[in-house]
Design an enzyme around this catalytic site. Structure first.
Site, PDB file in Angstrom:
ATOM      1  N   LYS A 126      -4.050   2.042  -5.995  1.00 62.92           N
ATOM      2  CA  LYS A 126      -4.818   2.386  -4.788  1.00 62.92           C
ATOM      3  C   LYS A 126      -5.920   3.395  -5.099  1.00 62.92           C
ATOM      4  CE  LYS A 126      -1.203   1.638  -1.362  1.00 62.92           C
ATOM      5  NZ  LYS A 126      -0.203   2.279  -0.534  1.00 62.92           N
ATOM      6  N   SER A 174       2.130   1.442   4.715  1.00 60.56           N
ATOM      7  CA  SER A 174       1.267   2.489   4.182  1.00 60.56           C
ATOM      8  C   SER A 174      -0.078   2.558   4.889  1.00 60.56           C
ATOM      9  CB  SER A 174       1.067   2.318   2.685  1.00 60.56           C
ATOM     10  OG  SER A 174       0.166   1.282   2.466  1.00 60.56           O
TER      11      SER A 174
END
Ligand code: ADP
Length: 786
Positions: free
Chosen positions: A735, A692
């Protein structure tokens, strides 16, 4: 062989001038040169000799008599060689005896007698010592060392000798004197001592003494050994006797008879009352019979006794009454925990299903989330709601199968495994057992704890769980197992298949504030004996506490800080310094020290080659800044910081993408030949989802190569393909929360994650702009300052 006396006859006549002195015969004693001797004198001849010496020049010849028994020794009854000594003191004692203190001088030999009555007086010739010509020769040094070492060993073993002797022997350097000194301190027969005295060659004399010393050492060692044996056999017997007596008293107190058969009968009675399965009953009967035949004192009998005690006291058939009142359960869960609606809902559904079917399906609930978000405490509340006993087994770091399943009882210090121990502690067969941190079990050469856990959790197998220590089948099917984990990916696959995963997420700032004011503060007030009247913390200070003193996904540290504040307040109240403690920002800083965390300073200016990525870790979300530096070189790509292997792949992908799109990006197409690239992740977060960082890395590289600054209030996450497509990622909630906490305004996420936005926390949704990106063009458009 030449005798000593021959030797003397042959020695230089000038040395043989003699002196006339009184003679004293000693019984059973031998005097040595330089030795100070105390002795009692009773025989008249000796008393007269002493008095005569004392009245004259104090010289007296001290010599041993050949036979102890002789009361009136004639001149033949005494040895020829003795010591010319000085009488230093005489003390008359009652009964006519005298105590003399005599100091030995040189060796002497009787040449002739002047007279024999009323005391003996003889002409004595001084015997010169035959001294080693080279006292430093290897042989002499070896002799000296050997003699001293042995003597020291002797002194160490012998309790009777004073430590002064040890010091004295060290000081002597002359071999002959060493020999004399040692033999005067050894318990030798007087004949042997006389032999030493008569040997005038110092080397030979010392060799002779070494031989005697060796013999004495052997004797001493043997004596010590015998003494020890005697003592230990006494000790052992005394100990056994004492223990037996104590056991008797204890047995009497407990109303037990000191007879294994009587005890065995009690065990049998208990066993029959338990009504266990046939195989269990048979096995236990066998053990009881074995026990009854063992002598009471046999070591194994006590091992067997504790085994039987443990087995027969297990809650084989004891069950606590279960309460499946769903409404009440809901109430208890709500009362104990703020939010966690998903989790509560899940638990209630789980319970409802269980209530209907009594035996639910074989799935086990597993609560997954970062530390401190309430996994353990909600299970505790659940136990309370259901009226069940709660036991927690921490699995962190367990790498031995025996921890779960126990050791066989033949093994020294064997114990049951953690599951059976927990059941035993619970005292019922149907507690809630929390298997905490099931993702932290690991396997090594001790076997695989996960496979044992599989058996524990499998409803097909756990009806007959066999703990190695018990070696009996125990029914675990009524135990309500719940697991917790931080990271689902680390749960061993076979276990994961049996689990129903319930996710718990990091708390937002607002959630933390509510949990703190509504739950943690009231709970800690109670714990610390305070109340709203004696303790108050201002709202702004609670916020400061959350922001400035903790940085965590959950609220554990916050809970600790609150508790610490309250303890300090309690102290102020107890010591009479205050009646009521009000915590404002200032007192907070005074009590806990200056704030630990500050909001990240987000610079207004864009920066070249620095991009804020977002990472998901097992303890929550975090920002993951990535920096790129370029240097003239040959196209080497170097990666440093907390980046794993997967990140290296992302870096390669990024470089390849930029090479194939260099024109479009306005980057020189030979950059990979002329530049070395250094990629660095400066901060500590170790991401669990390497790919990611793909978009972050590419953006940083493009920025560095094209010298275009990156907006610093933008954060991003997403995996990339070679063609520049942006693929969806996991952990968006954690996140984005991290991005919000860091003060980020815009988050670029993969278009594939758009559907997840609605599940994000409200505060996050309200305060941040989301850009969904299908490909890298969108990412770069939004991140770079053009
Ligand atoms: P975990 O097991 O997830 O590591 P804990 O259950 O030990 O976390 O929780 C830590 C502390 O935080 C406990 O005192 C717990 O009561 C409190 N806590 C966590 N979440 C909540 C919540 N939602 N409401 C009230 N208290 C909470």
């Amino acid at each position: 062989m030449e005798t000593l006396l021959d030797n003397l006859e042959n020695s230089d006549s000038s040395l043989r001038s003699s002196i006339s002195i009184p003679v004293i015969a000693l019984r059973g004693m031998v005097m040595f040169p330089n030795m100070v001797l105390h002795f009692d004198v009773r025989r008249e001849k000796s008393v007269l000799a002493l008095e005569n010496a004392l009245n004259g020049d104090q010289n007296v010849f001290v010599v041993a008599q050949k036979e102890i028994k002789k009361d009136e020794p004639s001149k033949e009854d005494i040895f020829q060689i003795g010591i010319i000594s000085k009488v230093r003191q005489i003390v008359r004692q009652t009964g006519g005896t005298m105590r003399a203190l005599v100091e030995g001088g040189q060796r002497g030999k009787i040449v002739s007698f002047d007279f024999l009555d009323p005391f003996m007086r003889a002409n004595i010739q001084i015997i010169p010592e035959i001294i080693e010509s080279n006292p430093k020769s290897i042989e002499s040094t070896a002799l000296e060392r050997k003699a001293k070492d042995m003597f020291i060993e002797y002194l160490n073993l012998s309790p009777k000798v004073s430590p002064d002797v040890l010091i004295a022997v060290h000081a002597i350097k002359n071999l002959g004197q060493i020999a004399d000194f040692i033999s005067s301190n050894l318990p030798l027969e007087y004949e042997d001592k006389q032999k030493v005295l008569e040997e005038i060659r110092e080397n030979e004399r010392l060799e002779m003494v070494i031989k005697y010393l060796a013999k004495e050492l052997d004797i001493l060692k043997m004596e010590n050994k015998l003494a020890n044996q005697l003592k230990s056999s006494m000790d052992q017997r005394q100990k056994e006797y004492l223990l037996r007596e104590q056991m008797k008293v204890i047995s009497e107190e407990l109303g037990e008879e000191d007879d294994p058969r009587a005890e065995a009968r009690k065990y049998l009675k208990k066993l029959n009352a338990l009504k266990l399965s046939k195989s269990n009953t048979d096995k236990l009967k066998e053990e009881i019979t074995r026990f009854s035949k063992m002598p009471y004192s046999a070591g194994e009998s006590s091992i067997l006794r504790s085994y039987l005690d443990f087995c027969l006291n297990l809650p084989w058939n004891k069950l606590s009454k279960e309460n499946y009142d769903i409404l009440k359960a809901e109430e208890v869960l709500n009362k104990g925990h703020y939010g966690l609606n998903d989790v509560k809902e899940h638990i209630i559904e789980f319970l409802s299903a269980k209530k209907l079917s009594k035996k639910s399906d074989s799935h086990i609930m597993c609560l997954v989330g970062p530390p401190g978000v309430g996994k353990t405490s909600i299970v505790k509340s659940l136990a309370k709601a259901m009226g069940k006993k709660y036991m927690r087994i921490s699995l962190g770091g367990v790498n031995d199968e025996a921890e779960i399943r126990g050791h066989r009882k033949t093994y020294m210090g064997a114990m049951p495994g953690r599951i059976i121990s927990a059941i035993n502690k619970a005292g019922v067969r149907n507690p809630i057992i929390l298997l905490d941190e099931i993702d932290k079990v690991s396997k090594d050469y001790h076997g695989d704890p996960a496979s044992a856990l599989l058996e524990v959790l499998d409803s097909e197998q756990n009806k007959e769980f066999n703990d190695h220590f018990l070696d009996l089948d125990f029914d675990l099917s009524d135990v309500f197992f719940v697991c917790t984990a931080n990271d689902v990916s680390q749960i061993p696959a076979p276990l994961f298949d049996r689990m129903e995963i319930i996710n718990l997420y990091s708390y937002t700032y607002e959630e933390k504030f509510k949990i703190c004011t509504r739950y943690l503060i009231p709970k800690q007030l109670k714990k610390n004996g305070l109340n709203n009247k004696t303790f108050h913390i201002k709202e702004s200070s609670v916020r400061l506490l959350i922001d400035g003193y903790t940085r965590e996904a959950g609220v554990r540290e916050l809970d600790r800080k609150i508790s610490s504040l309250m303890r300090k307040a309690a102290k102020l109240i107890v010591t009479g310094k205050k009646k009521r403690v009000i915590i404002d920002d200032k007192t907070l800083e005074k009590m806990l020290g200056p704030r630990k965390y500050k909001k990240d300073d987000i610079s207004k200016e864009g920066e070249v080659g620095i991009v804020r990525g977002l990472a998901w870790t097992s303890v929550g979300g975090d920002t993951l800044p990535i920096e790129v530096s370029l240097m003239k070189g040959k196209g080497k790509v170097q990666i440093t910081g907390s980046l794993g292997d997967v990140m290296k792949e992302s870096a390669q992908l990024a470089v390849s993408y930029i090479r194939s799109n260099s024109k479009k990006l306005g980057i020189k197409d030979d950059f990979y030949k002329t530049m070395d690239i250094h990629i660095h992740a400066p901060e500590g977060a170790v991401p669990k989802d390497g790919p990611s960082a793909g978009v972050t890395m590419t953006t940083a590289l493009v920025s560095a190569l094209s010298k275009t600054p990156v907006k610093q209030d933008v954060a991003m996450t997403g995996e990339i393909t070679l063609k520049g497509r942006v693929l969806p990622i996991g952990g968006l909630r954690e996140k984005t929360m991290a991005a919000y906490k860091a003060g980020v305004k815009t988050v670029i996420i993969p278009a594939g994650n758009e559907c997840d936005i609605q599940k994000l926390d409200d505060v996050v949704k309200e305060n941040m702009k989301f850009v969904t990106a299908e490909n890298l063009d969108t990412v770069l458009d939004n991140a770079l300052q053009h």
